[in-house]
Enzyme design. Sequence first.
Site, PDB file in Angstrom:
ATOM      1  N   LYS A 205      -0.481 -10.192  -5.285  1.00  0.00           N
ATOM      2  CA  LYS A 205      -1.394 -10.459  -6.397  1.00  0.00           C
ATOM      3  C   LYS A 205      -2.234 -11.667  -6.005  1.00  0.00           C
ATOM      4  O   LYS A 205      -1.792 -12.805  -6.087  1.00  0.00           O
ATOM      5  CB  LYS A 205      -0.642 -10.753  -7.691  1.00  0.00           C
ATOM      6  CG  LYS A 205      -1.561 -10.679  -8.907  1.00  0.00           C
ATOM      7  CD  LYS A 205      -1.322 -11.749  -9.948  1.00  0.00           C
ATOM      8  CE  LYS A 205      -2.065 -13.017  -9.709  1.00  0.00           C
ATOM      9  NZ  LYS A 205      -3.524 -12.996  -9.712  1.00  0.00           N
ATOM     10  N   GLU A 286       5.398 -23.530  -3.758  1.00  0.00           N
ATOM     11  CA  GLU A 286       4.678 -24.709  -3.275  1.00  0.00           C
ATOM     12  C   GLU A 286       3.612 -25.058  -4.297  1.00  0.00           C
ATOM     13  O   GLU A 286       2.787 -24.214  -4.640  1.00  0.00           O
ATOM     14  CB  GLU A 286       4.088 -24.444  -1.892  1.00  0.00           C
ATOM     15  CG  GLU A 286       5.159 -24.417  -0.800  1.00  0.00           C
ATOM     16  CD  GLU A 286       6.033 -25.669  -0.758  1.00  0.00           C
ATOM     17  OE1 GLU A 286       5.494 -26.792  -0.888  1.00  0.00           O
ATOM     18  OE2 GLU A 286       7.267 -25.529  -0.611  1.00  0.00           O
ATOM     19  N   CYS A 320      -4.260 -29.160  -1.779  1.00  0.00           N
ATOM     20  CA  CYS A 320      -3.046 -29.756  -2.323  1.00  0.00           C
ATOM     21  C   CYS A 320      -2.744 -31.055  -1.585  1.00  0.00           C
ATOM     22  O   CYS A 320      -2.103 -31.945  -2.107  1.00  0.00           O
ATOM     23  CB  CYS A 320      -1.890 -28.779  -2.209  1.00  0.00           C
ATOM     24  SG  CYS A 320      -1.764 -28.049  -0.590  1.00  0.00           S
ATOM     25  N   GLU A 416      -2.968 -34.399 -11.123  1.00  0.00           N
ATOM     26  CA  GLU A 416      -3.749 -33.726 -10.079  1.00  0.00           C
ATOM     27  C   GLU A 416      -5.105 -33.303 -10.642  1.00  0.00           C
ATOM     28  O   GLU A 416      -5.174 -32.527 -11.596  1.00  0.00           O
ATOM     29  CB  GLU A 416      -2.998 -32.502  -9.544  1.00  0.00           C
ATOM     30  CG  GLU A 416      -3.700 -31.904  -8.331  1.00  0.00           C
ATOM     31  CD  GLU A 416      -2.997 -30.668  -7.765  1.00  0.00           C
ATOM     32  OE1 GLU A 416      -2.639 -29.782  -8.557  1.00  0.00           O
ATOM     33  OE2 GLU A 416      -2.842 -30.584  -6.525  1.00  0.00           O
TER      34      GLU A 416
END
Length: 515
Positions: A205, A286, A320, A416
């Site tokens: 997906k 992750e 990231c 973040e």
Amino acid sequence: MVQPYHHEPFTDFSVEKNQLAYQEGLRTVEGYLGRDYDLLIDGEQVTTDEKIVSYNPANKSEIIGRVSKANKELAEKAMQAALEAFKTWRKTKPELRADVLFKAAAILRRRKHEFSALLTKEAGKPWREADADTAEAIDFLEYYARQMLELKNGVPIQSRPNEFNRFEYIPLGVGVIIPPWNFPLAIMAGTTVAAIVAGNTALLKPASNTVIVAAKFVEVLQEAGLPKGVLNYIPGSGSEIGDYLVDHKDTRFISFTGSREVGVRINERAARVNEGQIWLKRVIAEMGGKDTIVVDDEADLELAAQSIVASAFGFSGQKCSACSRAIVVESVYDQVLARVVELTKALQVGDPTNRETFMGPVIDQSAFSKILDYIEIGKSEGRLVAGGTGDQSKGYFIQPTVFADVDPEARIMQEEIFGPVVGFSKAKNYDEALQFANRTEYGLTGAVITRNRDKIQQAREDFHVGNLYFNRGCTGAIVGYQPFGGFNMSGTDSKAGGPDYLLLHLQAKTTSESY
Ligand code: NAP
Ligand code: MG
């Protein structure tokens, strides 16, 4: 004999031949913009009325392509296909499974600049960033194929004269692969092929923002000879089919890369044992980062400034591993900050199809708004010294932004942002700088700029991140060289591109035969 692994070199775009090759790739991509793509279920193309439309973030009016959209019914069909294909794929020789990856790597290498140009168009990646993404995808294919060849006979264990014992790795079953849009080729391809080379079958997906590059990669795997049903391509809404597949009793493992919020949700849902389910699901997750570069007073300050700017603003800070916190020791703080501001103001922001562009757009409208909201928050938490503005008249462009004198506990130093924003905090000394660096809930990457060996050792022991770099920036891990993954809320530390990664997709079986 397994050939030694070397990473795919980056393209030198100062060479004219390479510039022409990229431009040729761009023309190829422009030739197929706006096309329709199907789902792939059990080797059959499936068209639906409802579509996911992929736009160019640098030019909102340009449609990259339209992809059919899976619903729960089609996701279920794909699950059944994957379960069926697992019966034979798990017994297919590891060498043959690895060959599919080697051949796919060869195809990608041949079409390298086309794929990079597609990344420029669909994700807004400037040339260098796109080139690195494609190279990383090739690396994952080459690396995991070799890793499977190394693991295929298991590990020797003890036997006695009257018995023969073996310890081997077998696949898990059907995996659900859910990658992010920010490395739309590398992470999507890496997480997918790790699962299948290990003998699992998979449901992919893709992230909804970057469905076209995923569709093209699935075509490559088909061309490389992947049998039907082994990989099923089912783009769709994360909340709709994502939840459905995560909850499914036949899902054996989930390989997720993306935000903390979605990762935590997947982990919680996967922990529940649903009716008919006879295993505990494995979750590889992750997630986000809030990554710090620490600058010591015994350091090359030019290197420090260059590293901060490259790590904070490469791919518009949408990594990231991006540096969003610079913690600088007091005595050199002003000097490093001034140089970072100078370098930042000189960065070229604009159309990523131009070779000179350093920074393109951010991915979409919602990212654009979220980042500008954080910039507003930053104005009350620190001193704006560069950037701070955005323009979405054509694409989602935000100027590289620097905030000075921010408390390390401030929101822009803790949450973040996933955009081109870096905050500076001052530390009294190196010890305090390391303390500040550790004070987030994440633990993905970090870097320390210092000439002092003892301080390097101190950070090695106390700076708690999965990927710690010395005297360089904190982005740009290379498969097989800097295995990648984070601590704390950055994830399960799966170390993609590392020697243990495939084992996460396998289970060990002991057999003992009595003579
Ligand atoms: P995201 O919003 O979490 O989405 C990631 C994937 O999850 C997408 O495919 C998304 O599908 C899907 N998803 C959304 N809701 C879901 C649900 N309820 N169940 C199952 N799947 C669901 O993250 P993103 O915006 O794509 O990527 C940015 C994030 O990824 C950042 O936080 C970044 O730090 C992180 N990241 C981490 C690493 C690492 O190695 N640690 C590497 C790269 C990126 P849709 O697109 O359809 O919503
Ligand atoms: Mg998203």
